[in-house]
Write an enzyme that holds these catalytic residues in place. Sequence first.
Site, mmCIF file in Angstrom:
data_model
loop_
_atom_site.group_PDB
_atom_site.id
_atom_site.type_symbol
_atom_site.label_atom_id
_atom_site.label_comp_id
_atom_site.label_asym_id
_atom_site.label_seq_id
_atom_site.Cartn_x
_atom_site.Cartn_y
_atom_site.Cartn_z
ATOM 1 N N LYS A 224 -9.299 3.238 -2.059
ATOM 2 C CA LYS A 224 -9.662 2.636 -0.767
ATOM 3 C C LYS A 224 -11.030 3.146 -0.290
ATOM 4 O O LYS A 224 -11.244 4.362 -0.164
ATOM 5 C CB LYS A 224 -8.570 2.993 0.245
ATOM 6 C CG LYS A 224 -8.614 2.246 1.555
ATOM 7 C CD LYS A 224 -7.377 2.602 2.374
ATOM 8 C CE LYS A 224 -7.207 1.777 3.616
ATOM 9 N NZ LYS A 224 -5.961 2.102 4.339
ATOM 10 N N GLU B 262 0.829 -1.216 0.000
ATOM 11 C CA GLU B 262 0.000 0.000 0.000
ATOM 12 C C GLU B 262 0.867 1.273 0.000
ATOM 13 O O GLU B 262 1.921 1.294 0.623
ATOM 14 C CB GLU B 262 -0.860 -0.019 1.291
ATOM 15 C CG GLU B 262 -1.814 1.148 1.438
ATOM 16 C CD GLU B 262 -2.610 1.115 2.740
ATOM 17 O OE1 GLU B 262 -2.250 0.349 3.671
ATOM 18 O OE2 GLU B 262 -3.600 1.873 2.827
ATOM 19 N N CYS C 257 -5.794 -2.832 2.634
ATOM 20 C CA CYS C 257 -5.540 -2.835 4.074
ATOM 21 C C CYS C 257 -6.802 -2.877 4.942
ATOM 22 O O CYS C 257 -7.443 -3.904 5.047
ATOM 23 C CB CYS C 257 -4.643 -1.639 4.390
ATOM 24 S SG CYS C 257 -3.585 -1.912 5.821
#
Length: 260
Positions: free
Chosen positions: A110, A41, A144
């Site tokens: 995200k 990431e 994540c």
Amino acid sequence: MKNIAIIQIDLAYGEPEINQEVIKAAFGRLEGDVDIVVLPEMWNTAYDLSRLEEIADVNAEKSIAFLSTLAKKYQVNIIGGSVAMKTEDKMTNTLLVINKDGSCIKKYSKAHLFRLMEEEKYLTEGNEDGLFRLDDLDCAGVICYDIRFPEWIRSHMLDQASLLFVVAEWPKQRIEHWRSLLIARAIENQCYVIACNRVGEDPNNEFGGHSMIIDPWGRVVEEAEDEAKILYGKIDPSIVEETRKRIPVFDDRRVDLYKI
Ligand SMILES: NC(=O)CCC(=O)C(=O)O
């Protein structure tokens, strides 16, 4: 069969050029036939969020050009981790997928921003899914903290994905959550989970590594520890269908009972 290489590296805080050099050097060390390379990431800037105005990549153009050159040179598909991307009106944490021809076939921003690392102060959340097709495989890519939301992952799996790629900067202090959540996502969705975390530290966190490949039965096929390395593994996408037939979880869902 597909050969996977997960590049588990340390990242320089707020130094996109240095991080590009580290990634370029890792590609130079790839061994054997590799089909898909996975990066962590926010590999361009790391979590230097207060300097994003200065260091984020405008429309991810530099990162895409860089990854595209590597994809063509090494003839590999790249799950290009995510990068801090600056567009006209916002800043996002955006996953990039580059195919062997060097084309960027997916950008996913995200969806769930992580307050413990102050993402919501600097970034805008994405509103699109992480689905893409790579070499005739239905894949999903998430970032994540997204893995704490089983309903988000399940909605990708209901859209046929059989491989889940996860890119992360997950701190060491919660590494047991990382491991358990990834294994749970693989078992409940009967899919492969291919997850890349970074190592090293920044001013606020120490990162835990433990990049993993988990099969649709929930078995950890490969796992790194907490040092920089390239983790190799093979996956056999045909066993996804087999596992889903053996325990027909998707057919047995009771959507009439669920609140979501
Ligand atoms: N970069 C992240 O989203 C970290 C997520 C995390 O640490 C967690 O515990 O969740």
